[in-house]
Design an enzyme around this catalytic site. Structure first.
Site, PDB file in Angstrom:
ATOM      1  N   LYS A  60       0.731  -1.088   0.189  1.00 42.29           N
ATOM      2  CA  LYS A  60       0.030   0.020  -0.046  1.00 42.29           C
ATOM      3  C   LYS A  60       0.873   1.245  -0.093  1.00 42.29           C
ATOM      4  O   LYS A  60       2.161   0.947   0.282  1.00 42.29           O
ATOM      5  CB  LYS A  60      -0.856   0.000   0.996  1.00 42.29           C
ATOM      6  CG  LYS A  60      -0.162   0.078   2.667  1.00 42.29           C
ATOM      7  CD  LYS A  60      -0.985  -0.367   3.651  1.00 42.29           C
ATOM      8  CE  LYS A  60      -0.260  -0.525   4.920  1.00 42.29           C
ATOM      9  NZ  LYS A  60      -1.044  -0.876   6.136  1.00 42.29           N
TER      10      LYS A  60
ATOM     11  N   ARG B  82     -10.858  -0.264  14.438  1.00 44.26           N
ATOM     12  CA  ARG B  82     -10.633   0.787  13.081  1.00 44.26           C
ATOM     13  C   ARG B  82     -11.608   0.164  11.984  1.00 44.26           C
ATOM     14  O   ARG B  82     -12.248   0.915  11.325  1.00 44.26           O
ATOM     15  CB  ARG B  82      -9.076   0.405  12.763  1.00 44.26           C
ATOM     16  CG  ARG B  82      -8.835   1.346  11.394  1.00 44.26           C
ATOM     17  CD  ARG B  82      -7.234   1.455  11.114  1.00 44.26           C
ATOM     18  NE  ARG B  82      -6.820  -0.044  10.707  1.00 44.26           N
ATOM     19  CZ  ARG B  82      -5.317  -0.007  10.423  1.00 44.26           C
ATOM     20  NH1 ARG B  82      -4.644   1.087  10.274  1.00 44.26           N
ATOM     21  NH2 ARG B  82      -5.173  -1.201  10.068  1.00 44.26           N
TER      22      ARG B  82
ATOM     23  N   TYR C  51      15.387  30.860   6.425  1.00 43.38           N
ATOM     24  CA  TYR C  51      14.321  31.708   6.767  1.00 43.38           C
ATOM     25  C   TYR C  51      14.333  32.118   8.505  1.00 43.38           C
ATOM     26  O   TYR C  51      14.743  31.138   9.013  1.00 43.38           O
ATOM     27  CB  TYR C  51      12.975  30.837   6.590  1.00 43.38           C
ATOM     28  CG  TYR C  51      12.725  30.721   5.219  1.00 43.38           C
ATOM     29  CD1 TYR C  51      12.526  32.130   4.287  1.00 43.38           C
ATOM     30  CD2 TYR C  51      12.581  29.699   4.570  1.00 43.38           C
ATOM     31  CE1 TYR C  51      12.006  32.267   3.107  1.00 43.38           C
ATOM     32  CE2 TYR C  51      12.107  29.787   3.120  1.00 43.38           C
ATOM     33  CZ  TYR C  51      11.930  30.939   2.360  1.00 43.38           C
ATOM     34  OH  TYR C  51      11.749  30.891   1.244  1.00 43.38           O
TER      35      TYR C  51
ATOM     36  N   MET D  47      10.935  24.736   1.595  1.00 44.09           N
ATOM     37  CA  MET D  47      10.140  23.803   0.676  1.00 44.09           C
ATOM     38  C   MET D  47      11.022  23.144  -0.036  1.00 44.09           C
ATOM     39  O   MET D  47      10.713  21.729  -0.397  1.00 44.09           O
ATOM     40  CB  MET D  47       9.218  24.745   0.015  1.00 44.09           C
ATOM     41  CG  MET D  47       8.203  23.820  -0.697  1.00 44.09           C
ATOM     42  SD  MET D  47       6.919  24.830  -1.444  1.00 44.09           S
ATOM     43  CE  MET D  47       6.054  25.652  -0.386  1.00 44.09           C
TER      44      MET D  47
HETATM   45  C1  LIG Z   1      -0.118  -1.898   6.799  1.00 47.92           C
HETATM   46  C2  LIG Z   1      -0.871  -3.135   7.315  1.00 47.92           C
HETATM   47  C3  LIG Z   1      -0.037  -4.163   7.411  1.00 47.92           C
HETATM   48  C4  LIG Z   1       1.463  -4.268   7.330  1.00 47.92           C
HETATM   49  O1  LIG Z   1       1.903  -3.546   8.374  1.00 47.92           O
HETATM   50  P1  LIG Z   1       3.578  -3.526   8.615  1.00 47.92           P
HETATM   51  O2  LIG Z   1       3.628  -3.077  10.155  1.00 47.92           O
HETATM   52  O3  LIG Z   1       4.056  -2.380   7.974  1.00 47.92           O
HETATM   53  O4  LIG Z   1       4.060  -4.783   8.565  1.00 47.92           O
HETATM   54  C5  LIG Z   1      -0.518  -5.384   7.679  1.00 47.92           C
HETATM   55  N1  LIG Z   1      -2.026  -5.834   7.618  1.00 47.92           N
HETATM   56  C6  LIG Z   1      -2.652  -4.427   7.559  1.00 47.92           C
HETATM   57  C7  LIG Z   1      -4.158  -4.665   7.789  1.00 47.92           C
HETATM   58  C8  LIG Z   1      -2.317  -3.308   7.386  1.00 47.92           C
HETATM   59  O5  LIG Z   1      -3.051  -2.253   7.200  1.00 47.92           O
END
Ligand SMILES: *Cc1c(COP(=O)(O)O)cnc(C)c1O
Length: 392
Positions: free
Chosen positions: A35, A136, A285, A333
């Site tokens: 992701k 969550r 700055y 920036m």
């Molecule tokens: C992001 C995520 C992971 C991976 O987590 P890491 O700590 O980066 O290994 C696994 N499962 C779910 C549901 C996540 O959101």
């Protein structure tokens, strides 16, 4: 090209993936979490490399990310970790994505799209999330939400419950008891799913901390085995070479792992301008840096818009000629200035390392995170889109 870039070692990525497979063991599957553009490393580079290394399952957050991933990996299974939004079910179908479901609207959207497409009963796999303590997403397990949700699931539904998952909140805290509580909720949740007549093939939980820390994999394996399901673990961060830190003490296996599982990203830039300012002259700055002696200032084309946190102003070093050069003044920036007075012979074009090794010095995403009070996950994800990711 503006000389600020990130080198991504795809061979080390494959090495890290194999290392994690080795810990998980032959009877346990891994889902590679990619992701957020592979945690800032570039999904376009990382996904095909992981596929070549043998990854069968990949996880992204949204349908948007999953559609982009499908173009890169036509064969892999793609888990959409945060399910789908209204109107996205047809894209889920067209791209053969596997959504995580837990809200009634997820099932309604998918039911409608799969029936409209004339899919056979039990032919479209989805995974159900149980909320065992993150609060969550996932079905809460306190009341009878699970039963009400699953009773909507008709026998002739095109949807097939292929997997059940949960997410651990505190797998890096080895003695808090939280993970054990989540496991016990997972076990009863799984039993409730089975008692409603469902027979999921996979059960998955556990991110990098579970895989790298290793200690709780056995407990998960126990639950999976009791239910006759296949266990899958979902590491993200560790793929990119950062193993989580553990409280109160790191298991021995993690220290060993840190020697094999190495960061795959090196973030570099180059000196673009140099000047010597007299004592009393300021830099940047609001003049937060004032030279106490004649000072050699090197300007580097990298700023907070690229993910170099502004809180690093006057309190962090980057590497030049194998030495640590303090940040002088505020991070802007698009630029940052370094005090290179003590580093002989610095020239325009000299390479500057932001994350990575130079000579015997190194800077990690952990160093950045510690300096600004966050975690390496955020540091890596913050590396901006103006930084090209270059495979090496
Ligand atoms: C992001 C995520 C992971 C991976 O987590 P890491 O700590 O980066 O290994 C696994 N499962 C779910 C549901 C996540 O959101």
């Amino acid at each position: 090209m503006r000389p600020s870039w990130a080198e991504i070692s795809l061979s080390q990525l494959a090495e890290n993936y194999r290392f994690l497979c080795g810990i998980a063991g032959a009877d346990t599957d891994l889902l590679a979490v990619i992701k957020a553009d592979a945690y800032g490393h570039g999904m376009g580079l990382c996904a095909p490399a992981l596929a070549s290394a043998g990854a069968q399952w990949m996880g992204v957050t949204s349908v948007e990310e999953a559609v982009a991933l499908r173009r890169l990996c036509p064969e892999q299974r793609i888990l959409v970790i945060s399910g789908l939004w209204f109107g996205q079910a047809s894209e889920v179908l067209q791209n053969r994505l596997t959504p995580v479901v837990w809200e009634a609207f997820h099932l309604e959207e998918l039911e409608k799209a799969t029936r409209d497409a004339g899919l056979a009963p039990q032919s479209f796999p989805v995974h159900l999330e149980l909320d065992t303590g993150m609060s969550r997403q996932g079905v809460p397990l306190d009341g009878d939400e699970l039963e009400s949700l699953l009773r909507r699931w008709k026998k002739d539904s095109p949807l097939q419950l292929e997997g059940v998952m949960t997410h651990l909140s505190s797998a890096d805290e080895l003695q808090s008891g939280v993970t054990e509580e989540q496991f016990s909720l997972l076990r009863t949740g799984m039993r409730r799913v089975f008692s409603l007549g469902f027979r999921p093939r996979w059960m998955h939980a556990g991110a990098s901390a579970t895989v790298a820390g290793c200690e709780t994999i056995e407990a998960l394996r126990g639950i999976a085995k009791e239910m006759g399901t296949q266990l899958m673990l979902r590491p993200g961060l560790a793929l990119y070479g950062y193993l989580p830190r553990f409280e109160p003490q790191e298991p021995l296996i993690v220290a060993e792992g840190r020697k094999i599982c190495l960061p795959i990203l090196t973030w570099k830039t180059k000196v673009m301008s140099l000047r010597t300012i007299p004592a009393g002259r300021a830099a940047g700055y609001n003049h937060t840096f004032v030279a106490s002696q004649p000072t050699r200032i090197a300007t580097v084309p990298l700023g907070y818009a690229d993910g170099l946190n502004r809180l690093l102003s006057n309190r962090f070093c980057l590497l030049v000629r194998g030495r640590r050069a303090p940040i002088a003044g505020r991070v802007s920036m698009d630029h940052v200035m370094l005090d290179v007075t003590d580093i002989a012979g610095v020239e325009i074009g000299d390479e500057v390392v932001v994350i990575g090794q130079q000579g015997s010095e190194s800077i990690t995403a952990y160093d950045h995170a510690d300096a600004v009070g966050t975690i390496p996950w955020e540091i890596l994800c913050d590396i901006g889109p103006r930084i090209p990711r270059i495979p090496v």
